[in-house]
Design an enzyme around this catalytic site. Structure first.
Site, PDB file in Angstrom:
ATOM      1  N   PRO A   9       0.783  -1.226   0.000  1.00 22.66           N
ATOM      2  CA  PRO A   9       0.000   0.000   0.000  1.00 22.66           C
ATOM      3  C   PRO A   9       0.827   1.296   0.000  1.00 22.66           C
ATOM      4  CG  PRO A   9      -0.193  -1.157   2.104  1.00 22.66           C
ATOM      5  CD  PRO A   9       0.485  -2.083   1.147  1.00 22.66           C
ATOM      6  N   ARG A  17       4.896  10.967  -1.345  1.00 18.77           N
ATOM      7  CA  ARG A  17       5.352  10.647   0.010  1.00 18.77           C
ATOM      8  C   ARG A  17       6.595  11.483   0.356  1.00 18.77           C
ATOM      9  NH1 ARG A  17       4.426   4.350   1.222  1.00 18.77           N
ATOM     10  NH2 ARG A  17       4.603   5.167   3.339  1.00 18.77           N
ATOM     11  N   TYR A  22      11.834   8.776   0.983  1.00 15.88           N
ATOM     12  CA  TYR A  22      11.692   7.897  -0.185  1.00 15.88           C
ATOM     13  C   TYR A  22      12.391   8.408  -1.441  1.00 15.88           C
ATOM     14  CZ  TYR A  22       8.360   5.532   2.810  1.00 15.88           C
ATOM     15  OH  TYR A  22       7.799   4.852   3.863  1.00 15.88           O
ATOM     16  N   ASN A  73       7.945  -5.839  -1.249  1.00 12.96           N
ATOM     17  CA  ASN A  73       7.966  -4.708  -0.333  1.00 12.96           C
ATOM     18  C   ASN A  73       6.546  -4.615   0.216  1.00 12.96           C
ATOM     19  OD1 ASN A  73       7.947  -2.340   1.055  1.00 12.96           O
ATOM     20  ND2 ASN A  73       9.051  -1.151  -0.492  1.00 12.96           N
ATOM     21  N   HIS A  79       4.321  -4.579   9.008  1.00 12.14           N
ATOM     22  CA  HIS A  79       4.359  -4.434  10.455  1.00 12.14           C
ATOM     23  C   HIS A  79       3.212  -5.141  11.181  1.00 12.14           C
ATOM     24  CE1 HIS A  79       7.412  -1.705   9.184  1.00 12.14           C
ATOM     25  NE2 HIS A  79       6.541  -0.886   8.595  1.00 12.14           N
ATOM     26  N   ASP A  86       1.525 -15.513   6.403  1.00 13.32           N
ATOM     27  CA  ASP A  86       1.148 -16.911   6.166  1.00 13.32           C
ATOM     28  C   ASP A  86       1.190 -17.252   4.685  1.00 13.32           C
ATOM     29  OD1 ASP A  86       0.871 -17.350   8.854  1.00 13.32           O
ATOM     30  OD2 ASP A  86      -1.325 -17.278   8.875  1.00 13.32           O
ATOM     31  N   GLU A  97      12.410  -9.900   1.233  1.00  9.70           N
ATOM     32  CA  GLU A  97      11.690  -8.705   1.684  1.00  9.70           C
ATOM     33  C   GLU A  97      12.576  -7.490   1.408  1.00  9.70           C
ATOM     34  OE1 GLU A  97      11.138  -8.789   5.912  1.00  9.70           O
ATOM     35  OE2 GLU A  97      10.305  -6.752   5.987  1.00  9.70           O
ATOM     36  N   HIS A  99      12.829  -2.999   1.445  1.00  6.60           N
ATOM     37  CA  HIS A  99      12.270  -1.694   1.802  1.00  6.60           C
ATOM     38  C   HIS A  99      13.152  -0.609   1.202  1.00  6.60           C
ATOM     39  CE1 HIS A  99       9.480  -3.497   4.603  1.00  6.60           C
ATOM     40  NE2 HIS A  99      10.479  -4.277   4.986  1.00  6.60           N
ATOM     41  N   LEU A 100      12.511   0.450   0.747  1.00 10.53           N
ATOM     42  CA  LEU A 100      13.267   1.594   0.226  1.00 10.53           C
ATOM     43  C   LEU A 100      14.016   2.275   1.370  1.00 10.53           C
ATOM     44  CD1 LEU A 100      10.377   2.943  -1.994  1.00 10.53           C
ATOM     45  CD2 LEU A 100      12.611   2.232  -2.887  1.00 10.53           C
ATOM     46  N   SER A 101      13.288   2.518   2.449  1.00  7.49           N
ATOM     47  CA  SER A 101      13.892   3.163   3.619  1.00  7.49           C
ATOM     48  C   SER A 101      14.406   2.082   4.576  1.00  7.49           C
ATOM     49  CB  SER A 101      12.829   4.018   4.336  1.00  7.49           C
ATOM     50  OG  SER A 101      11.834   3.182   4.910  1.00  7.49           O
ATOM     51  N   ARG A 106      13.519   4.308  11.820  1.00  7.38           N
ATOM     52  CA  ARG A 106      12.334   5.180  11.816  1.00  7.38           C
ATOM     53  C   ARG A 106      11.503   4.930  13.089  1.00  7.38           C
ATOM     54  NH1 ARG A 106       9.577   4.666   6.106  1.00  7.38           N
ATOM     55  NH2 ARG A 106       8.406   6.440   6.971  1.00  7.38           N
ATOM     56  N   ARG A 110       7.661   0.636  13.198  1.00  6.69           N
ATOM     57  CA  ARG A 110       8.248   0.057  11.979  1.00  6.69           C
ATOM     58  C   ARG A 110       9.386  -0.918  12.289  1.00  6.69           C
ATOM     59  NH1 ARG A 110       5.976   3.401   7.896  1.00  6.69           N
ATOM     60  NH2 ARG A 110       5.598   5.495   8.672  1.00  6.69           N
TER      61      ARG A 110
END
Ligand code: DQA
Length: 146
Positions: A9, A17, A22, A73, A79, A86, A97, A99-101, A106, A110
């Site tokens: 999302p 953002r 980002y 991502n 979280h 599952d 997995e 993540h950009l950040s 943070r 998170r």
């Protein structure tokens, strides 16, 4: 080799953002970057984004059924979504997995990922390069390199 690159999302609205977190890339730019990075490694990336947990789960089912490696991502789902965890757990091919950040630097909420425990690894904090590094990792895994 096809790779599913799933984005959760609000990643479709990257340009709206916080650019301090980002960067300046929009989602279309990120998709282009991922596809090009994949091509350089001989991989075909099918990049998707959804704000819907149901849709993300159906894409993970598709990856599990067709044994397609996944880069995910999960965005905020990271979280708290046990349902996505599952579904990810049923993927027997490599699942990374990204993540950009760097969520660990943070807010405290998170710092928990419910996905990491069922991923082969997590790459975070390198902006779009997090995806490129995940593609390199998947290439190594598919070749059996540890
Ligand atoms: C994110 C980090 C998450 O905490 C956040 O909810 C996102 C993006 C990242 O790529 O840095 O939406 O997954």
């Amino acid at each position: 080799m096809k790779i599913l690159v799933l984005n959760g999302p609000n990643l479709g609205r990257l340009d709206l953002r916080d650019s301090n977190i980002y960067g300046d890339i929009d989602f279309a730019g990120l998709v282009k970057f991922i596809i090009k990075s994949g091509e350089e490694l001989g991989l075909t990336c099918d990049v998707r984004q959804s704000d819907s947990e149901v849709e993300m789960i159906s894409w993970l089912h598709e990856a599990a059924d067709q044994k397609i490696p996944v880069i995910i991502n999960p965005a905020a789902f990271t979280h708290y979504s046990y349902a996505i965890r599952d579904a990810a757990d049923m993927v027997s091919s490599p699942l990374i997995e990204v993540h950009l950040s760097n969520p660990m630097s943070r807010e405290e909420f998170r710092h928990t990922s419910v996905i990491s425990g069922v991923a082969n690894g997590t790459i975070a904090g390198f902006g779009p390069d997090s995806y490129r590094l995940a593609l390199i990792a998947i290439t190594g895994m598919l070749k059996g390199v540890k």
